[in-house]
Enzyme design. Structure first.
Site, PDB file in Angstrom:
ATOM      1  N   TRP A  99      74.537  86.364 -48.130  1.00 50.64           N
ATOM      2  CA  TRP A  99      73.883  87.046 -47.006  1.00 50.64           C
ATOM      3  C   TRP A  99      74.099  88.552 -47.098  1.00 50.64           C
ATOM      4  CZ3 TRP A  99      70.431  83.952 -45.756  1.00 50.64           C
ATOM      5  CH2 TRP A  99      70.666  82.582 -45.619  1.00 50.64           C
ATOM      6  N   ASP A 167      77.053  91.504 -39.287  1.00 51.69           N
ATOM      7  CA  ASP A 167      76.316  90.241 -39.226  1.00 51.69           C
ATOM      8  C   ASP A 167      77.332  89.180 -38.797  1.00 51.69           C
ATOM      9  OD1 ASP A 167      75.050  87.828 -39.666  1.00 51.69           O
ATOM     10  OD2 ASP A 167      74.537  88.211 -41.773  1.00 51.69           O
ATOM     11  N   LYS A 191      73.791  78.825 -35.745  1.00 52.04           N
ATOM     12  CA  LYS A 191      75.114  78.426 -36.218  1.00 52.04           C
ATOM     13  C   LYS A 191      76.064  78.123 -35.061  1.00 52.04           C
ATOM     14  CE  LYS A 191      73.539  79.529 -40.344  1.00 52.04           C
ATOM     15  NZ  LYS A 191      73.443  80.907 -40.790  1.00 52.04           N
TER      16      LYS A 191
HETATM   17  C1  LIG Z   1      72.552  81.731 -41.817  1.00 55.81           C
HETATM   18  C2  LIG Z   1      72.944  83.131 -42.005  1.00 55.81           C
HETATM   19  C3  LIG Z   1      71.991  84.156 -42.163  1.00 55.81           C
HETATM   20  C4  LIG Z   1      70.514  83.894 -42.247  1.00 55.81           C
HETATM   21  O1  LIG Z   1      70.003  83.538 -41.033  1.00 55.81           O
HETATM   22  P1  LIG Z   1      68.437  83.295 -40.810  1.00 55.81           P
HETATM   23  O2  LIG Z   1      68.356  83.192 -39.330  1.00 55.81           O
HETATM   24  O3  LIG Z   1      68.091  82.043 -41.534  1.00 55.81           O
HETATM   25  O4  LIG Z   1      67.702  84.465 -41.337  1.00 55.81           O
HETATM   26  C5  LIG Z   1      72.449  85.453 -42.265  1.00 55.81           C
HETATM   27  N1  LIG Z   1      73.749  85.743 -42.229  1.00 55.81           N
HETATM   28  C6  LIG Z   1      74.694  84.782 -42.087  1.00 55.81           C
HETATM   29  C7  LIG Z   1      76.136  85.162 -42.048  1.00 55.81           C
HETATM   30  C8  LIG Z   1      74.314  83.453 -41.975  1.00 55.81           C
HETATM   31  O5  LIG Z   1      75.249  82.494 -41.833  1.00 55.81           O
END
Ligand SMILES: *Cc1c(COP(=O)(O)O)cnc(C)c1O
Length: 357
Positions: A99, A167, A191
């Protein structure tokens, strides 16, 4: 059979969230209409948006001067929105997994990217330390929890006077965060919060407006601040579910209590892995181990039994423990909604399987 849901995302939601969402799909807020068919500008839905926003602020103790947004496009959309809005010349990034790599790729479209630390040399199995963030960077971006690799930075890093951007897609609401240290935090909902489709952004208003480039209306955070996440049709249903999860988090006592439960769950599973002759964790430094995603494999002498263990676990109702293809082995995601009982079932299955072989 009762299922034990260890999927990494989309992932387990509380029964509270799912039941209340199901109820609103049948009859939303006494309207005798489904939430799937009402205007996002109805007073009933505006109340949902307002409550969801207020609960994020309350649970994370968001100070004055910040806006909380509910946007579409996933966390991946933030990989470009962040540099679009904040990167004038140069940004610093920590490279801790897929990511982060994706975020770095997007940032390079907008300016120079200084990768100040990376754990790529060992398949992202640790959090880089001892790096320096250049004082002239427009911001420093890091991924607080590396969902695929099971590493996590559970403290708010110090970037001096440089703006901090994180993030937090896979560990938001798993610990108190000192939001005042950050200029921007984002998290996809699937998540630890809601069904896929909404991304939370917490942004310091003052951080915006410092780049010269033109920003498309939809990608400009100021659009969504001004219109209170209602510039266009927001992801109505995921926001409703998010509000339910946030209510539930509040009832449970807030993020401090959630953190205690998460630490207890992860501690039990890591203990089982560390004391096993068959399994071994892929993240060796305990300080770097994620309490959200626990990654482990079988020791070389048992390697060929990995697939058998996934099948064996399935007979116990265990779902979603297959590791990401870039790590292999197993990944057990222990998000807030996962009960301790599910960890107990997994630990027992590991012991039983080990005893058989
Ligand atoms: C799942 C995830 C993403 C991507 O998320 P999307 O909503 O599918 O774009 C980005 N960063 C982290 C840390 C993730 O776990």
């Amino acid at each position: 059979m009762k299922k034990h849901n260890f999927y990494a995302g989309p992932s387990i939601l509380s029964e509270y969230t799912i039941r209340n969402t199901a109820d609103a799909i049948l009859n939303f807020a006494g309207t005798e209409l489904s939430i799937l068919e009402v205007s996002h500008r109805s007073k009933e839905f505006v109340a949902v948006m307002d409550e969801a926003r207020a609960l994020v602020k309350e649970l994370l103790d968001v100070p004055e001067g910040y806006s909380v947004l509910f946007l579409g496009g996933g966390a991946s959309m933030q990989f470009c929105m962040v540099p679009f809005n904040l990167l004038a010349k140069k940004a610093a990034y920590l490279e801790t997994g897929t990511w982060a790599v994706n975020a770095i790729k997007e940032a390079r479209i907008f300016g120079d990217v200084d990768v100040v630390g990376s754990s790529k040399d060992s398949n992202f199995s640790y959090i880089p330390k001892g790096y320096t963030v250049p004082a002239d960077a427009d911001y420093f971006h890091f991924t607080s929890n590396n969902t695929i690799y099971g590493t996590e930075l559970r403290t708010d890093p110090d970037a001096g006077s440089v703006r901090l951007v994180a993030d937090m897609s896979s560990d938001i609401f798993s610990r108190p965060v000192d939001v005042a240290k950050y200029d921007l935090i984002y998290a996809g909902a699937q998540k630890n919060l809601a069904p896929a489709g909404v991304t939370i952004v917490i942004v310091r208003d003052e951080a915006l407006g410092h780049v010269d480039r033109l920003i498309p209306t939809m990608l400009d955070y100021r659009t969504h601040i001004k219109k209170e996440s209602m510039f266009n049709t927001p992801p109505v249903l995921p926001i409703y579910s998010a509000m339910q999860t946030l209510r539930w988090y509040k009832q449970l006592g807030g993020v401090k209590e959630l953190e205690k439960m998460d630490i207890a769950k992860a501690g039990k599973l890591y203990d089982a892995i560390d004391s096993s002759r068959m399994f071994v964790g892929t993240v060796t430094d305990p300080a770097d181990r994620s309490i959200m995603n626990v990654c482990f494999v079988m020791k070389p002498e048992y390697k060929e039994l990995e697939k058998d263990f996934v099948d064996f676990a399935a007979t116990k109702g265990i779902v979603g423990i297959k590791g990401h293809r870039s790590v292999g082995g197993f990944r057990a995601s222990l998000y807030n909604a996962l009960p301790m009982e599910s960890v107990d079932v997994l630990v027992a299955a590991m012991k039983e399987f080990q005893d058989k072989h």
